[in-house]
Design a protein around this motif. Structure first.
Motif, PDB file in Angstrom:
ATOM      1  N   VAL A 258      44.226 -11.393   8.311  1.00 25.39           N
ATOM      2  CA  VAL A 258      42.834 -10.950   8.142  1.00 25.39           C
ATOM      3  C   VAL A 258      41.885 -12.068   8.535  1.00 25.39           C
ATOM      4  O   VAL A 258      40.877 -11.849   9.218  1.00 25.39           O
ATOM      5  CB  VAL A 258      42.595 -10.499   6.689  1.00 25.39           C
ATOM      6  CG1 VAL A 258      41.122 -10.268   6.430  1.00 25.39           C
ATOM      7  CG2 VAL A 258      43.372  -9.226   6.404  1.00 25.39           C
ATOM      8  N   ASP A 261      41.681 -12.392  12.480  1.00 25.64           N
ATOM      9  CA  ASP A 261      41.013 -11.357  13.302  1.00 25.64           C
ATOM     10  C   ASP A 261      40.002 -10.540  12.498  1.00 25.64           C
ATOM     11  O   ASP A 261      39.739  -9.381  12.819  1.00 25.64           O
ATOM     12  CB  ASP A 261      42.055 -10.429  13.930  1.00 25.64           C
ATOM     13  CG  ASP A 261      42.859  -9.655  12.896  1.00 25.64           C
ATOM     14  OD1 ASP A 261      43.645  -8.794  13.293  1.00 25.64           O
ATOM     15  OD2 ASP A 261      42.666  -9.906  11.685  1.00 25.64           O
ATOM     16  N   GLN A 264      36.914  -9.351  14.612  1.00 22.34           N
ATOM     17  CA  GLN A 264      37.209  -8.236  15.516  1.00 22.34           C
ATOM     18  C   GLN A 264      37.395  -6.929  14.749  1.00 22.34           C
ATOM     19  O   GLN A 264      36.943  -5.861  15.199  1.00 22.34           O
ATOM     20  CB  GLN A 264      38.477  -8.533  16.330  1.00 22.34           C
ATOM     21  CG  GLN A 264      38.317  -9.624  17.378  1.00 22.34           C
ATOM     22  CD  GLN A 264      38.410 -11.017  16.773  1.00 22.34           C
ATOM     23  OE1 GLN A 264      38.570 -11.161  15.557  1.00 22.34           O
ATOM     24  NE2 GLN A 264      38.287 -12.036  17.606  1.00 22.34           N
ATOM     25  N   ARG A 265      38.037  -6.992  13.614  1.00 27.96           N
ATOM     26  CA  ARG A 265      38.255  -5.770  12.842  1.00 27.96           C
ATOM     27  C   ARG A 265      36.934  -5.230  12.295  1.00 27.96           C
ATOM     28  O   ARG A 265      36.731  -4.006  12.273  1.00 27.96           O
ATOM     29  CB  ARG A 265      39.238  -6.043  11.706  1.00 27.96           C
ATOM     30  CG  ARG A 265      40.642  -6.334  12.179  1.00 27.96           C
ATOM     31  CD  ARG A 265      41.570  -6.694  11.038  1.00 27.96           C
ATOM     32  NE  ARG A 265      41.875  -5.553  10.190  1.00 27.96           N
ATOM     33  CZ  ARG A 265      42.679  -5.635   9.123  1.00 27.96           C
ATOM     34  NH1 ARG A 265      43.221  -6.795   8.785  1.00 27.96           N
ATOM     35  NH2 ARG A 265      42.918  -4.563   8.394  1.00 27.96           N
ATOM     36  N   ARG A 268      35.157  -3.563  15.142  1.00 29.39           N
ATOM     37  CA  ARG A 268      35.738  -2.243  15.428  1.00 29.39           C
ATOM     38  C   ARG A 268      35.316  -1.219  14.381  1.00 29.39           C
ATOM     39  O   ARG A 268      35.046  -0.056  14.701  1.00 29.39           O
ATOM     40  CB  ARG A 268      37.267  -2.350  15.486  1.00 29.39           C
ATOM     41  CG  ARG A 268      37.789  -3.024  16.741  1.00 29.39           C
ATOM     42  CD  ARG A 268      39.279  -2.768  16.916  1.00 29.39           C
ATOM     43  NE  ARG A 268      40.061  -3.311  15.824  1.00 29.39           N
ATOM     44  CZ  ARG A 268      40.575  -4.536  15.807  1.00 29.39           C
ATOM     45  NH1 ARG A 268      40.362  -5.348  16.845  1.00 29.39           N
ATOM     46  NH2 ARG A 268      41.290  -4.964  14.788  1.00 29.39           N
ATOM     47  N   LEU A 269      35.256  -1.637  13.130  1.00 30.02           N
ATOM     48  CA  LEU A 269      34.828  -0.718  12.073  1.00 30.02           C
ATOM     49  C   LEU A 269      33.388  -0.275  12.280  1.00 30.02           C
ATOM     50  O   LEU A 269      33.056   0.909  12.112  1.00 30.02           O
ATOM     51  CB  LEU A 269      34.980  -1.398  10.706  1.00 30.02           C
ATOM     52  CG  LEU A 269      36.376  -1.363  10.080  1.00 30.02           C
ATOM     53  CD1 LEU A 269      36.445  -2.269   8.865  1.00 30.02           C
ATOM     54  CD2 LEU A 269      36.725   0.072   9.672  1.00 30.02           C
ATOM     55  N   LEU A 332      39.473  -4.183   4.092  1.00 29.67           N
ATOM     56  CA  LEU A 332      39.520  -3.787   5.502  1.00 29.67           C
ATOM     57  C   LEU A 332      40.567  -2.704   5.741  1.00 29.67           C
ATOM     58  O   LEU A 332      40.334  -1.760   6.513  1.00 29.67           O
ATOM     59  CB  LEU A 332      39.820  -5.008   6.373  1.00 29.67           C
ATOM     60  CG  LEU A 332      38.660  -5.974   6.609  1.00 29.67           C
ATOM     61  CD1 LEU A 332      39.087  -7.098   7.533  1.00 29.67           C
ATOM     62  CD2 LEU A 332      37.445  -5.250   7.186  1.00 29.67           C
ATOM     63  N   GLU A 333      41.717  -2.848   5.102  1.00 31.55           N
ATOM     64  CA  GLU A 333      42.748  -1.828   5.283  1.00 31.55           C
ATOM     65  C   GLU A 333      42.248  -0.466   4.815  1.00 31.55           C
ATOM     66  O   GLU A 333      42.486   0.561   5.480  1.00 31.55           O
ATOM     67  CB  GLU A 333      44.007  -2.236   4.513  1.00 31.55           C
ATOM     68  CG  GLU A 333      44.714  -3.458   5.101  1.00 31.55           C
ATOM     69  CD  GLU A 333      45.925  -3.848   4.286  1.00 31.55           C
ATOM     70  OE1 GLU A 333      46.235  -3.134   3.309  1.00 31.55           O
ATOM     71  OE2 GLU A 333      46.566  -4.866   4.617  1.00 31.55           O
ATOM     72  N   GLU A 336      39.429   0.830   7.306  1.00 35.70           N
ATOM     73  CA  GLU A 336      39.917   1.303   8.608  1.00 35.70           C
ATOM     74  C   GLU A 336      40.436   2.732   8.514  1.00 35.70           C
ATOM     75  O   GLU A 336      40.174   3.561   9.400  1.00 35.70           O
ATOM     76  CB  GLU A 336      41.004   0.357   9.113  1.00 35.70           C
ATOM     77  CG  GLU A 336      40.446  -0.961   9.618  1.00 35.70           C
ATOM     78  CD  GLU A 336      41.521  -2.004   9.869  1.00 35.70           C
ATOM     79  OE1 GLU A 336      41.244  -2.993  10.561  1.00 35.70           O
ATOM     80  OE2 GLU A 336      42.644  -1.840   9.347  1.00 35.70           O
TER      81      GLU A 336
END
Length: 442
Positions: A258, A261, A264-265, A268-269, A332-333, A336
């Motif tokens: 985590v 990246d 980036q995550r 993207r979200l 984040l998980e 997403e």
């Protein structure tokens, strides 16, 4: 060999010499084994360790057995030495010498101190103050004492050789894992993995102390094995903590991923949620258009933007700024998965809202296709056909459009075209009655 004595037939010189040779070989073998036991690393460790529990109890008994073993060996060596001296008096032993040698070699010529009061004897019977043995029985007694003592020494040494070193390696890995966990914010009281690391640390510390002071508590004897040291160290607790540490490492690796990246995550979200917002806005616009252009139809209500997800995304960005990776990882998980679900919901809303427009477009296309076909076949100027086409076209290109009535007008045009061509009316949905094509499944 007809002469007999208290111990049976008197041995001749050849029998005496063979017996002395055999007993001398046994003496050397026993002495070698005793010296090996004396120098065994496990025995030296047992002598110097502060033992507890079952190991302390069994080692106290084993020390007494080893002391008795040496006493038996000394008595055996003394009896053998006396027999050799008697045989060496003269080259050709007299009858008196042979009787004495027979008594030494076959009779109960060795007296040993008995067991303590109330303790069982070597044969399991009641204890006595002294015990008399033949040399053969004394060898059997020494073999029993040696086997039991060696079994304990080998078992303790096996546990000490296996477990403490493995525990130390796991403890070193645990220290590295704790340092890494601390660097990413995984601490006791703040993250479950931090609490797990503290528990594993306490368990390993306690386990090593127990293994060092009471190794036999971690020894599993082999079933059916009579060989000294037959068995294996019990690694149940060690294996459980090793698996727990591996699970914590995987959790920390996820947190590290985590951290690497996270930006980036999060980007993207934001993109996924932005597309979901735009899709919902498009669906709301399309719904207004449908309500204005399509009559007598039910249009689904379009929900609002995902405010909760936007708030959680803002919280994720805040966690990243403050390097709270252990909090950011699970958030984040979850985000997403929820963001993808939200985008799918927005697309389904758009599809459901625009379904009546798609039905109208399909009817327009069908009407124009039939008109073009009839024009190619020379029926473009037919007045009845032109009148039916114009009526259907006005219904489809006017607002609000009643899809049920418009579809029937298209079907009537198709029927008239088929009659002109000399065929039967086309088999199309809704010819036997109105068909509702305004729903999401149209």
């Amino acid at each position: 060999m007809g002469d007999t004595g208290p111990t049976g037939p008197v041995m001749d010189r050849d029998e005496v010499d063979r017996a002395l040779a055999r007993l001398g070989a046994e003496h050397e073998a026993i002495e070698t084994s005793l010296l090996a036991l004396q120098d065994h690393a496990g025995r030296r460790l047992l002598e110097g360790a502060e033992l507890t529990g079952v190991t302390a109890e069994r080692w106290a008994a084993a020390e007494a057995s080893i002391t008795l073993l040496w006493s038996c060996f000394d008595a055996y060596a003394g009896a053998l030495r006396t027999a050799r001296e008697t045989r060496s008096r003269r080259r050709w032993s007299s009858r008196e010498d042979l009787v004495e040698l027979t008594e030494l070699l076959r009779g109960e010529a060795v007296t040993m101190p008995g067991t303590a009061a109330g303790a069982p004897g070597p044969d399991g019977g009641p204890g006595r103050l002294s015990e008399r043995y033949t040399l053969a029985a004394l060898v059997d007694r020494m073999n029993q004492l040696y086997a039991s003592s060696l079994d304990l020494v080998v078992a303790a040494d096996a546990v000490w050789s296996a477990l403490p070193a493995r525990i130390d390696l796991l403890a070193a890995e645990l220290r590295r894992t704790r340092e890494l966990a601390h660097s990413v914010g995984v601490r006791p009281g703040e993250h479950p993995s931090g609490d797990d690391l503290e528990r594993i640390t306490r368990t390993l510390t306690r386990l090593r102390e127990q293994v060092v002071s009471d190794p036999l508590a971690f020894w599993v004897p082999a079933q059916g094995s009579s060989a000294p040291g037959g068995g294996r160290p019990d690694t149940t607790v060690y294996d459980r903590e090793a698996r727990a540490l591996e699970e914590v490492r995987r959790e920390i690796d996820a947190v590290l991923a985590v951290r690497q990246d996270a930006e980036q995550r999060i980007v993207r979200l934001r993109d996924v949620l932005s597309r979901a917002d735009r899709t919902l806005a498009e669906a709301r616009t399309a719904r207004g258009e449908v309500l204005a252009k399509i009559a007598a139809t039910e249009v689904p209500v379009v929900g609002g933007p995902p405010i909760v997800l936007q708030e959680q995304l803002a919280a994720a960005a805040e966690y990243r700024r403050h390097a709270q990776w252990h909090r950011l990882s699970p958030l984040l998980e979850s985000l997403e998965e929820k963001a993808e679900d939200e985008l799918l919901r927005a697309r389904e809303s758009l599809t459901a809202v625009t379904a009546p427009l798609a039905v109208r477009a399909e009817l327009r296309g069908r009407l124009d296709a039939y008109k073009a076909k009839m024009a190619r076949l020379g029926y473009a100027e037919d007045p009845e056909l032109a009148e039916k086409y114009e009526r259907a076209r006005r219904m489809l290109w006017s607002a609000p459009c009643d899809l049920r009535v418009a579809e029937q007008a298209v079907l009537r045009y198709q029927h008239a075209a088929a009659e002109l061509l000399g065929g039967s009316a086309p088999r199309v949905p809704g010819q036997g009655g109105p068909v509702d094509r305004t729903g999401p499944g149209a």
